[in-house]
Design a protein around this motif. Structure first.
Motif, PDB file in Angstrom:
ATOM      1  N   HIS A  29       1.040   4.456   5.418  1.00 19.16           N
ATOM      2  CA  HIS A  29       2.210   4.323   4.563  1.00 19.16           C
ATOM      3  C   HIS A  29       2.855   5.697   4.389  1.00 19.16           C
ATOM      4  CE1 HIS A  29       0.721   0.306   3.904  1.00 19.16           C
ATOM      5  NE2 HIS A  29      -0.457   0.838   3.718  1.00 19.16           N
ATOM      6  N   LEU A  31       3.990   8.777   1.841  1.00 20.72           N
ATOM      7  CA  LEU A  31       3.817   9.398   0.537  1.00 20.72           C
ATOM      8  C   LEU A  31       4.876  10.476   0.353  1.00 20.72           C
ATOM      9  CD1 LEU A  31       2.036   9.860  -2.048  1.00 20.72           C
ATOM     10  CD2 LEU A  31       0.870  11.634  -0.702  1.00 20.72           C
ATOM     11  N   THR A  33       5.872  13.656  -2.026  1.00 18.77           N
ATOM     12  CA  THR A  33       5.415  14.621  -3.018  1.00 18.77           C
ATOM     13  C   THR A  33       6.487  15.696  -3.147  1.00 18.77           C
ATOM     14  OG1 THR A  33       4.247  15.925  -1.335  1.00 18.77           O
ATOM     15  CG2 THR A  33       2.960  14.229  -2.495  1.00 18.77           C
ATOM     16  N   LEU A  45       0.057   8.466   5.071  1.00 15.99           N
ATOM     17  CA  LEU A  45      -1.150   8.386   4.250  1.00 15.99           C
ATOM     18  C   LEU A  45      -1.716   6.980   4.328  1.00 15.99           C
ATOM     19  CD1 LEU A  45      -2.698  10.001   1.844  1.00 15.99           C
ATOM     20  CD2 LEU A  45      -1.427   8.427   0.403  1.00 15.99           C
ATOM     21  N   ALA A  47      -3.322   4.112   2.294  1.00 16.10           N
ATOM     22  CA  ALA A  47      -3.467   3.661   0.906  1.00 16.10           C
ATOM     23  C   ALA A  47      -4.577   2.621   0.881  1.00 16.10           C
ATOM     24  CB  ALA A  47      -2.160   3.062   0.402  1.00 16.10           C
ATOM     25  N   LEU A  56      -5.491   7.448  -3.782  1.00 20.21           N
ATOM     26  CA  LEU A  56      -5.056   8.260  -2.658  1.00 20.21           C
ATOM     27  C   LEU A  56      -6.185   9.223  -2.319  1.00 20.21           C
ATOM     28  CD1 LEU A  56      -1.484   9.227  -3.950  1.00 20.21           C
ATOM     29  CD2 LEU A  56      -2.155   7.211  -2.620  1.00 20.21           C
ATOM     30  N   LYS A  64      -0.242  17.899   1.190  1.00 17.85           N
ATOM     31  CA  LYS A  64       0.101  16.870   0.200  1.00 17.85           C
ATOM     32  C   LYS A  64      -0.822  16.957  -1.012  1.00 17.85           C
ATOM     33  CE  LYS A  64      -1.917  13.665   3.431  1.00 17.85           C
ATOM     34  NZ  LYS A  64      -1.520  12.754   4.465  1.00 17.85           N
ATOM     35  N   PHE A  74       4.536  11.486  -7.657  1.00 22.96           N
ATOM     36  CA  PHE A  74       4.511  10.962  -6.287  1.00 22.96           C
ATOM     37  C   PHE A  74       5.288   9.652  -6.231  1.00 22.96           C
ATOM     38  CE2 PHE A  74       1.440   8.285  -8.258  1.00 22.96           C
ATOM     39  CZ  PHE A  74       1.527   7.090  -7.575  1.00 22.96           C
ATOM     40  N   SER A  75       5.576   9.257  -5.009  1.00 23.71           N
ATOM     41  CA  SER A  75       6.071   7.918  -4.728  1.00 23.71           C
ATOM     42  C   SER A  75       5.419   7.497  -3.420  1.00 23.71           C
ATOM     43  CB  SER A  75       7.597   7.912  -4.609  1.00 23.71           C
ATOM     44  OG  SER A  75       8.082   6.600  -4.711  1.00 23.71           O
ATOM     45  N   LEU A  76       4.937   6.271  -3.361  1.00 28.83           N
ATOM     46  CA  LEU A  76       4.245   5.753  -2.182  1.00 28.83           C
ATOM     47  C   LEU A  76       4.949   4.492  -1.712  1.00 28.83           C
ATOM     48  CD1 LEU A  76       1.745   5.953  -0.283  1.00 28.83           C
ATOM     49  CD2 LEU A  76       0.542   4.513  -1.960  1.00 28.83           C
ATOM     50  N   ARG A  92       7.238  -0.179  -3.300  1.00 32.50           N
ATOM     51  CA  ARG A  92       7.026   1.225  -3.631  1.00 32.50           C
ATOM     52  C   ARG A  92       6.361   1.322  -4.992  1.00 32.50           C
ATOM     53  NH1 ARG A  92      10.365   4.008  -6.736  1.00 32.50           N
ATOM     54  NH2 ARG A  92      12.136   2.689  -6.251  1.00 32.50           N
ATOM     55  N   SER A  94       5.232   4.386  -7.893  1.00 33.77           N
ATOM     56  CA  SER A  94       5.459   5.783  -8.260  1.00 33.77           C
ATOM     57  C   SER A  94       4.700   6.100  -9.532  1.00 33.77           C
ATOM     58  CB  SER A  94       6.952   6.039  -8.492  1.00 33.77           C
ATOM     59  OG  SER A  94       7.693   5.753  -7.340  1.00 33.77           O
TER      60      SER A  94
END
Length: 156
Positions: A29, A31, A33, A45, A47, A56, A64, A74-76, A92, A94
């Motif tokens: 996925h 990530l 930062t 990354l 997940a 994480l 990261k 963060f937002s993934l 998403r 966060s």
């Protein structure tokens, strides 16, 4: 106050199941930062949900990890898949990443994910979860924040 995956799952079980399913479709996925200068860094990354918690994990001293240790925001973004179809929509999460440093926790997660130490392990304090889909001819955005119900916005 920290909002864990379990808190989110209890508050919005249907959305949590959808989010987990989307993250489970692919291994890698994206990530986001923040670098030292405040500019965004996007990296791949994995997940994972070991012990039923979204965490994480990162190699020691990776960029990261250094970013998150300096600024935990963060937002993934879940891997959207191939092509323009985005089957299952876009997901998403966060918030803030909180490093776990106690040896007992690290050992439990290392065993659960089958990875040898050392690695950075970040537990998540969720501040927002978003799912975007296309339903018929409408763009549908569902957003959740701790302490509030899911908000749905539809656009044609």
């Amino acid at each position: 106050m920290t909002t864990t995956w379990a808190d989110f799952q209890q508050a919005e079980p249907d959305l949590a199941a959808t989010v987990r399913e989307r993250f489970g479709k692919y291994t890698h996925h994206v990530l986001a930062t923040l670098r030292k200068d405040g500019s965004p860094r996007l990296t791949g990354l994995e997940a994972k949900f070991p012990l039923d918690e979204l965490v994480l994990t990162m190699m020691p001293d990776s960029r990261k990890a250094q970013d998150l240790l300096r600024d935990p925001r963060f937002s993934l973004l879940a891997n959207p898949g191939e092509g323009a179809e985005m089957g299952g929509g876009d997901v998403r999460v966060s918030g803030r990443a909180i490093e776990a440093t106690d040896q007992e926790t690290l050992d439990r997660f290392a065993k659960a994910i089958g990875a040898p130490l050392p690695f950075h392990l970040f537990r998540l304090d969720l501040t927002e979860v978003v799912r975007t889909t296309v339903e018929n001819d409408e763009l549908v955005v569902r957003t959740w924040h701790p302490g509030r119900p899911v908000r749905t916005i539809r656009r044609t």
